[in-house]
Design a protein around this motif. Structure first.
Motif, PDB file in Angstrom:
ATOM      1  N   ASP A  77       0.827  -1.207   0.000  1.00 40.54           N
ATOM      2  CA  ASP A  77       0.000   0.000   0.000  1.00 40.54           C
ATOM      3  C   ASP A  77       0.865   1.263   0.000  1.00 40.54           C
ATOM      4  O   ASP A  77       0.602   2.212  -0.741  1.00 40.54           O
ATOM      5  CB  ASP A  77      -0.922   0.002   1.223  1.00 40.54           C
ATOM      6  N   ASP A 129      -9.312  -3.623   2.390  1.00 36.88           N
ATOM      7  CA  ASP A 129     -10.153  -2.759   3.227  1.00 36.88           C
ATOM      8  C   ASP A 129     -11.585  -2.701   2.701  1.00 36.88           C
ATOM      9  O   ASP A 129     -12.550  -2.759   3.467  1.00 36.88           O
ATOM     10  CB  ASP A 129      -9.579  -1.337   3.280  1.00 36.88           C
ATOM     11  N   LYS A 130     -11.736  -2.571   1.397  1.00 33.59           N
ATOM     12  CA  LYS A 130     -13.069  -2.407   0.805  1.00 33.59           C
ATOM     13  C   LYS A 130     -13.894  -3.693   0.877  1.00 33.59           C
ATOM     14  O   LYS A 130     -15.129  -3.635   0.779  1.00 33.59           O
ATOM     15  CB  LYS A 130     -12.942  -1.956  -0.653  1.00 33.59           C
ATOM     16  N   ALA A 152     -13.376  -6.081   3.445  1.00 37.95           N
ATOM     17  CA  ALA A 152     -13.186  -6.697   4.769  1.00 37.95           C
ATOM     18  C   ALA A 152     -14.518  -6.972   5.460  1.00 37.95           C
ATOM     19  O   ALA A 152     -15.461  -6.188   5.359  1.00 37.95           O
ATOM     20  CB  ALA A 152     -12.325  -5.797   5.640  1.00 37.95           C
ATOM     21  N   PHE A 190     -11.587  -7.336  11.154  1.00 32.94           N
ATOM     22  CA  PHE A 190     -10.186  -6.911  11.279  1.00 32.94           C
ATOM     23  C   PHE A 190      -9.660  -7.332  12.648  1.00 32.94           C
ATOM     24  O   PHE A 190     -10.333  -7.161  13.660  1.00 32.94           O
ATOM     25  CB  PHE A 190     -10.044  -5.391  11.130  1.00 32.94           C
ATOM     26  N   THR A 250      -7.167  -9.225   7.918  1.00 34.58           N
ATOM     27  CA  THR A 250      -8.600  -9.086   7.657  1.00 34.58           C
ATOM     28  C   THR A 250      -9.186 -10.416   7.208  1.00 34.58           C
ATOM     29  O   THR A 250      -8.519 -11.198   6.533  1.00 34.58           O
ATOM     30  CB  THR A 250      -8.900  -8.054   6.547  1.00 34.58           C
ATOM     31  N   ASN A 293     -12.100 -11.520   4.668  1.00 34.20           N
ATOM     32  CA  ASN A 293     -12.643 -10.799   3.522  1.00 34.20           C
ATOM     33  C   ASN A 293     -13.816 -11.512   2.882  1.00 34.20           C
ATOM     34  O   ASN A 293     -13.963 -12.720   3.002  1.00 34.20           O
ATOM     35  CB  ASN A 293     -11.548 -10.574   2.480  1.00 34.20           C
ATOM     36  N   LYS A 302      -7.280  -0.581   9.669  1.00 31.69           N
ATOM     37  CA  LYS A 302      -7.359  -0.966   8.260  1.00 31.69           C
ATOM     38  C   LYS A 302      -5.958  -1.090   7.706  1.00 31.69           C
ATOM     39  O   LYS A 302      -4.989  -0.744   8.378  1.00 31.69           O
ATOM     40  CB  LYS A 302      -8.206   0.030   7.461  1.00 31.69           C
ATOM     41  N   SER A 317      -4.859   0.161   4.468  1.00 23.59           N
ATOM     42  CA  SER A 317      -4.378   1.235   3.604  1.00 23.59           C
ATOM     43  C   SER A 317      -4.156   2.541   4.354  1.00 23.59           C
ATOM     44  O   SER A 317      -4.906   2.893   5.265  1.00 23.59           O
ATOM     45  CB  SER A 317      -5.365   1.472   2.455  1.00 23.59           C
ATOM     46  N   THR A 377      -9.516   4.772   2.725  1.00 26.76           N
ATOM     47  CA  THR A 377     -10.481   3.670   2.648  1.00 26.76           C
ATOM     48  C   THR A 377     -11.323   3.651   3.930  1.00 26.76           C
ATOM     49  O   THR A 377     -10.860   4.081   4.987  1.00 26.76           O
ATOM     50  CB  THR A 377      -9.766   2.315   2.488  1.00 26.76           C
ATOM     51  N   LYS A 434     -13.210   2.558   7.365  1.00 27.60           N
ATOM     52  CA  LYS A 434     -12.993   1.613   8.458  1.00 27.60           C
ATOM     53  C   LYS A 434     -14.262   0.787   8.651  1.00 27.60           C
ATOM     54  O   LYS A 434     -15.366   1.236   8.349  1.00 27.60           O
ATOM     55  CB  LYS A 434     -12.666   2.359   9.755  1.00 27.60           C
TER      56      LYS A 434
END
Length: 620
Positions: A63, A74-75, A77, A80, A96, A98, A225, A227, A231, A233
């Motif tokens: 990242d 992150d998008k 997840a 976490f 994460t 996912n 997160k 990144s 992005t 949380k």
């Protein structure tokens, strides 16, 4: 024939291929990403998770370098966790869970919105090589596509063979065909090839499980997160669950050992040592009466469950029969059994540090083709291969990360210098400078490099500079602020730490094992200042204060080693003529062709005495 000539053709759209294509395209190269199936771009072939011990650091590094893996993670997840928080900060590792389908969807969306990037669906059956240089590919349809360089990221597809008990299927993933032709061509050119094995567990119907018999494993209360960008949380999370096998389960699994490709000689290749199949665990650790399993959801909108820890190539009837004796699995319905897969790889000592092959110019390997295992390791290699393919085509300097700069640097140096005979997995223990390579400072270590390459925008660089400045500001405040006994002693007594009879700086208290900045915030005058800073700045300042001595010691060690890194060995150096070198050193160094004395010293089988001989010969 497709008439357009690309700067880089990337073969394969797994984690390595996606990062390679994105990096080279974002640097300005014209890219073609060739995949056998446009519907499986960015596919999580095994577990639905990113990061973990040492792997989380790699995702943060990707990242910081302008790669996409952290953003996609992150998008998509669903949970976490920061692992190893009970240990020192060198060990803290983000992870994460996912949504598998959303992860792939976000990857495709990100790539389709990347300028300079085209796609083509077909199998690549051979490379076009002219004058010892890769200049394109030929697909199974006979289509020739020309380019200035090629990056191979074939994953488990090269002559992939799937094993379920005594059944065998040709394939690179369950339900997908294998790729053929490339291995045979490369071997004919003089490349050394080998076979490796990996495996995956059964997928089951979550509606058929009784979670009341399992231990719930929630995500962190304050989820972070991956990144460093903006992005979102997580605001809600899905739980995983933990359950254990038992002796009945083991006895049933043993019934199928005579039909197991692992035990009857069908599979000859080595699998990942640190992620063994359930039958391997039972066999190797016969004294254990149970093994831990993680019951992991595959996403927000599916009932599919990944049974982490139950990887198996046993016959499907044995797998199902055994699972029914795991608590909560009595009525389990299986979507698909676990399986093992064998595939071709190329020992990575055949590569340069740029991941370009030594035998063929402008040809790069990244991911499982190099003998690694794991999404994160593959993605890190893909990023570096993409950068270097772009740089080579545009006559720019090669880009290499050193061992003291990134886990990605450790990963690639290990592969190039030591090679691997089993699937390579990253651990914090592999990095000698792990206190410098923490997950919290990846942006500080790498963003400026990414900015100068052209992968990070100026806004990112400014954010990092602001983080450094603010953490130094907070450090100064803590080093300059005195705390009198009346203020600090109640806090010390509450955690059974020795009270003081005079004032000391706040920073001195932070060096005590059980004292954290959060504890010091119980003092109003401290909280009034520290609350103005973000969690990231607070963490940076606290780690820098707490571990100052250790960090400085590691930096000293880096400085010492860098002297050997600066002693270059000529590319055409003749090791055979040095009679004082051991026979093993001659053989190993002739094969690896180390670029520096430091790299030569890391080759397995090369002794300090051999390095001294080289130093004398090189005039050092």
């Amino acid at each position: 024939m497709i008439s357009e000539i690309y700067d880089v053709i990337v073969v394969g759209a797994g984690h390595a291929g996606c990062e390679a294509a994105a990096a080279a395209a974002n640097l300005g190269s014209k890219i073609l990403l060739v995949t056998m199936n446009m519907q499986t771009i960015g596919q999580m072939s095994c577990n639905p998770a990113m990061g973990g011990i040492a792997k989380g650091q790699i995702v943060r590094e990707i990242d910081a370098m302008g790669g996409y893996s952290g953003i996609i993670a992150d998008k998509s997840a669903i949970q976490f966790k920061m692992l190893n928080l009970s240990k020192g900060p060198a060990m803290w590792s983000p992870r994460t869970q996912n949504d598998r389908m959303l992860f792939a969807e976000e990857w495709r969306y990100a790539l389709e919105n990347t300028p300079n990037l085209d796609f083509f669906q077909d199998m690549v059956k051979s490379l076009i090589i002219e004058n010892n240089k890769a200049v394109g590919v030929v697909t199974s349809l006979g289509i020739e596509i020309r380019s200035n360089s090629v990056v191979l990221t074939n994953g488990t597809f090269l002559n992939g063979l799937i094993h379920v008990g005594d059944k065998q299927l040709g394939g690179g993933r369950m339900g997908e065909p294998r790729a053929f032709g490339i291995t045979e061509q490369l071997v004919s050119l003089g490349f050394e090839a080998g076979r490796m094995k990996t495996g995956t567990p059964p997928r089951v119907d979550g509606r058929s499980l009784d979670y009341s018999k399992m231990d719930e494993q929630k995500g962190d209360e304050k989820p972070q997160k991956f990144s460093y960008s903006d992005t979102p949380k997580l605001t809600k999370q899905l739980s995983c669950h933990i359950v254990y096998t038992n002796e009945t389960v083991h006895d049933i699994l043993r019934e199928g050992f005579n039909r197991s490709p692992m035990f009857n000689g069908t599979i000859q290749s080595l699998g990942p040592r640190y992620c063994p199949s359930i039958e391997d665990k039972i066999n190797r650790f016969a004294e254990r009466t149970r093994h831990q399993l993680f019951v992991e959801p595959e996403g927000w909108k599916t009932v599919e469950i990944y049974v982490n820890g139950f990887s198996s190539s046993l016959p499907e009837d044995i797998q199902i029969k055994a699972m029914k004796h795991i608590p909560g699995f009595e009525n389990v319905k299986v979507f698909r059994p676990g399986y093992a897969i064998e595939y071709d790889y190329f020992p990575p000592t055949q590569l340069k540090h740029t991941l370009e092959t030594k035998l063929v110019d402008n040809l790069y390997f990244a991911g499982q083709i190099n003998g690694t295992t794991g999404y994160e390791e593959a993605a890190g290699q893909g990023l570096m291969a993409g950068i270097n393919a772009h740089n080579k085509v545009h006559d720019k300097d090669e880009f290499i990360l050193n061992r003291d700069e990134a886990y990605i640097g450790v990963l690639i140096d290990d592969l190039i210098t030591k090679g691997t005979e089993e699937p390579y997995r990253m651990f914090t223990s592999r990095a000698e400078y792990r206190l410098l390579l923490r997950q919290d400072n990846a942006d500080i270590r790498l963003t400026e490099k990414a900015y100068h390459l052209g992968l990070a925008k100026e806004e990112r660089l400014r954010n990092v500079e602001d983080k450094i400045s603010k953490s130094q500001e907070l450090e100064s405040f803590l080093r300059e602020t005195s705390l009198k006994p009346g203020l600090i002693n109640p806090i010390l007594e509450s955690i059974e730490s020795n009270p003081v009879d005079q004032a000391y700086r706040a920073s001195q208290f932070l060096t005590r094992p059980n004292i954290t900045l959060e504890k010091l915030d119980e003092i109003d005058s401290i909280k009034e200042v520290t609350s103005q800073y973000t969690d990231e700045v607070r963490e940076q300042a606290e780690v820098n204060i707490k571990y100052k001595g250790y960090i400085e010691k590691e930096k000293e060690n880096v400085a010492k080693l860098s002297r050997l890194e600066n002693v270059k060995i000529p590319e055409d150096f003749d090791y055979i003529k040095l009679s004082s070198l051991s026979a093993e050193a001659k053989q190993k160094m002739n094969k690896v062709r180390p670029k520096t004395l430091a790299q030569a010293g890391r080759i397995s089988g090369v002794s300090p005495a051999d390095i001294n001989v080289l130093m004398v010969y090189l005039g050092r």
